[in-house]
Design a protein around this motif. Structure first.
Motif, PDB file in Angstrom:
ATOM      1  N   ALA A  89      -8.140  -0.263  -3.527  1.00 47.21           N
ATOM      2  CA  ALA A  89      -6.877  -0.360  -2.896  1.00 47.21           C
ATOM      3  C   ALA A  89      -7.227  -0.327  -1.245  1.00 47.21           C
ATOM      4  CB  ALA A  89      -6.093   0.924  -3.311  1.00 47.21           C
ATOM      5  N   ALA A  90      -6.361  -1.176  -0.722  1.00 46.03           N
ATOM      6  CA  ALA A  90      -6.182  -1.102   0.799  1.00 46.03           C
ATOM      7  C   ALA A  90      -5.569   0.043   1.369  1.00 46.03           C
ATOM      8  CB  ALA A  90      -5.370  -2.246   1.208  1.00 46.03           C
ATOM      9  N   VAL A  91      -6.185   0.595   2.320  1.00 45.30           N
ATOM     10  CA  VAL A  91      -5.510   1.730   3.123  1.00 45.30           C
ATOM     11  C   VAL A  91      -5.389   1.338   4.609  1.00 45.30           C
ATOM     12  CG1 VAL A  91      -5.755   4.297   3.586  1.00 45.30           C
ATOM     13  CG2 VAL A  91      -6.893   3.324   1.367  1.00 45.30           C
ATOM     14  N   ALA A 114       0.735  -0.955  -0.015  1.00 44.37           N
ATOM     15  CA  ALA A 114      -0.081   0.162  -0.177  1.00 44.37           C
ATOM     16  C   ALA A 114       0.820   1.257  -0.106  1.00 44.37           C
ATOM     17  CB  ALA A 114      -0.878   0.152   1.008  1.00 44.37           C
ATOM     18  N   GLU A 115       2.043   1.210   0.780  1.00 47.08           N
ATOM     19  CA  GLU A 115       2.756   2.392   0.677  1.00 47.08           C
ATOM     20  C   GLU A 115       3.768   2.701  -0.439  1.00 47.08           C
ATOM     21  OE1 GLU A 115       2.440   0.055   3.285  1.00 47.08           O
ATOM     22  OE2 GLU A 115       1.260   1.371   4.471  1.00 47.08           O
ATOM     23  N   ALA A 175     -11.391   2.684  -1.236  1.00 42.54           N
ATOM     24  CA  ALA A 175     -10.599   2.611  -0.300  1.00 42.54           C
ATOM     25  C   ALA A 175     -11.245   1.435   0.399  1.00 42.54           C
ATOM     26  CB  ALA A 175     -10.500   3.980   0.580  1.00 42.54           C
ATOM     27  N   SER A 224       2.112   0.800  -7.092  1.00 50.14           N
ATOM     28  CA  SER A 224       0.617   0.810  -6.981  1.00 50.14           C
ATOM     29  C   SER A 224      -0.037   1.441  -8.240  1.00 50.14           C
ATOM     30  CB  SER A 224       0.101   1.452  -5.726  1.00 50.14           C
ATOM     31  OG  SER A 224       0.632   0.526  -4.743  1.00 50.14           O
ATOM     32  N   ALA A 229      -0.529   5.347   3.820  1.00 47.69           N
ATOM     33  CA  ALA A 229      -1.351   4.734   2.410  1.00 47.69           C
ATOM     34  C   ALA A 229      -2.416   5.768   1.842  1.00 47.69           C
ATOM     35  CB  ALA A 229      -1.851   3.213   2.807  1.00 47.69           C
TER      36      ALA A 229
END
Length: 349
Positions: free
Chosen positions: A55-57, A32-33, A79, A38, A62
């Motif tokens: 997208a995973a937060v 995620a970071e 999100a 990404s 992130a």
């Protein structure tokens, strides 16, 4: 196919429900970071035909991915939030197009209310995502485990909580790793509510088995007229999820542009290398946008007749093949010329 008419919501510029075409989704699986990786993956998904990207937060850092994705692609961004309601608030402020939450794991009603108010003020819809591992204790005890009705009860409870706070832009997902339980849960939900439904079999597995499970689960529901958006969950490159989703939609008659390839399994009458030829035709048609049916059949005895509904096709002979349109033979070519001859006919359709 008679599809269940659900309430329509908008995720950015994409409509879900209300009779709109079924929407294909996928999820980034890069760290995620890692913004660069990404964004690159999101671009590949968009090129492949993904219509909504999730997208995973998991952290505050992130959240910074959201504006980068919004700048890089035109596809709406969702999100995925777990546990920390503040991440949902920050994602909304960052311009995300949709929030996916399980209200049961982000805290008390006061926290849920803050998320709902933020989404309402920015016209951001909420997907209530329930799976067999997140069903609340009271529903597990009531139904004796994470049954289909337990999944539905959990989802409807959380949807009612969101509506209680004055917001109705909601979609539901009720996923299980069990294909049978997934089908049963969505069928019950379709009977008991009018929310748009996001279909998927969770934790479906690697490409081979994951595709089988998803085709059975998602395909069965789509044939029932149930489902407004789908995600094929594979332990693989997410671009493969898009290809699989397109194939499932095409198989049930809900696909968009592109050929429908039919081919026979071959038998002892086959005198041509049909397996290789069918794969070559499939690959050659990958970028074709024509809504046609193309048949690759093993023999002249049954081929033209069995595939008479095809717009164009070939039927193998002994080192050669017959070209036919809607069952009518239009020519005969040597085996080594079959592919170019078929593609030429397709170009002229």
């Amino acid at each position: 196919m008679n599809r269940k008419l659900t309430k329509q919501i908008s995720v950015g510029s994409v409509a879900i429900g209300g009779g709109s075409p079924v929407v294909i989704q996928s999820m980034l699986n890069t760290p995620a970071e890692d913004f660069e990786a990404s964004v690159a993956q999101a671009k590949r998904l968009e090129t492949a035909g993904c219509q909504i990207i999730r997208a995973a937060v998991p952290t505050r850092e992130a959240v910074g991915l959201i504006p980068r994705l919004k700048e890089a692609v035109h596809t709406p961004i969702v999100a995925d939030i777990h546990f920390d309601y503040r991440l949902a608030l920050e994602a909304v402020a960052a311009g995300v197009d949709k929030i996916r939450i399980n209200p049961g794991n982000i805290g008390d009603a006061g926290r849920v209310k803050q998320v709902v108010e933020a989404c309402r003020s920015h016209n951001v819809p909420i997907r209530v995502g329930v799976n067999s591992g997140s069903v609340e204790k009271q529903f597990l005890e009531k139904h004796g485990g994470p049954t289909a009705q337990a999944l539905v009860d959990s989802a409807l409870y959380h949807a009612s909580l969101i509506e209680q706070f004055g917001y109705g832009e909601i979609a539901l997902s009720l996923k299980s790793s069990s294909v049978a339980a997934t089908i049963a849960a969505y069928r019950l939900a379709a009977q008991q509510c009018n929310y748009p439904l996001h279909l998927g079999v969770t934790e479906a597995g690697t490409t081979r088995m994951g595709l089988v499970k998803s085709a059975v689960g998602i395909g069965s529901l789509l044939c029932d007229g149930i489902g407004d958006t789908i995600r094929v969950s594979l332990t693989a490159d997410p671009v493969e999820e898009i290809v699989a989703a397109k194939d499932i939609l095409k198989a049930v008659g809900l696909g968009g542009q592109g050929p429908n390839l039919i081919s026979c399994p071959t038998c002892g009458r086959t005198k041509i290398d049909l397996v290789a030829l069918a794969n070559q035709v499939e690959e050659a048609l990958r970028g074709c946008k024509k809504n046609i049916t193309v048949a690759v059949m093993g023999c002249a005895v049954n081929g033209p007749g069995e595939a008479r509904e095809a717009d164009i096709g070939i039927a193998g002979g002994d080192g050669c093949a017959l070209l036919f349109k809607h069952g009518e033979i239009i020519g005969k070519v040597p085996e080594e010329q079959v592919l170019p001859a078929l593609l030429k006919e397709i170009e002229q359709l």
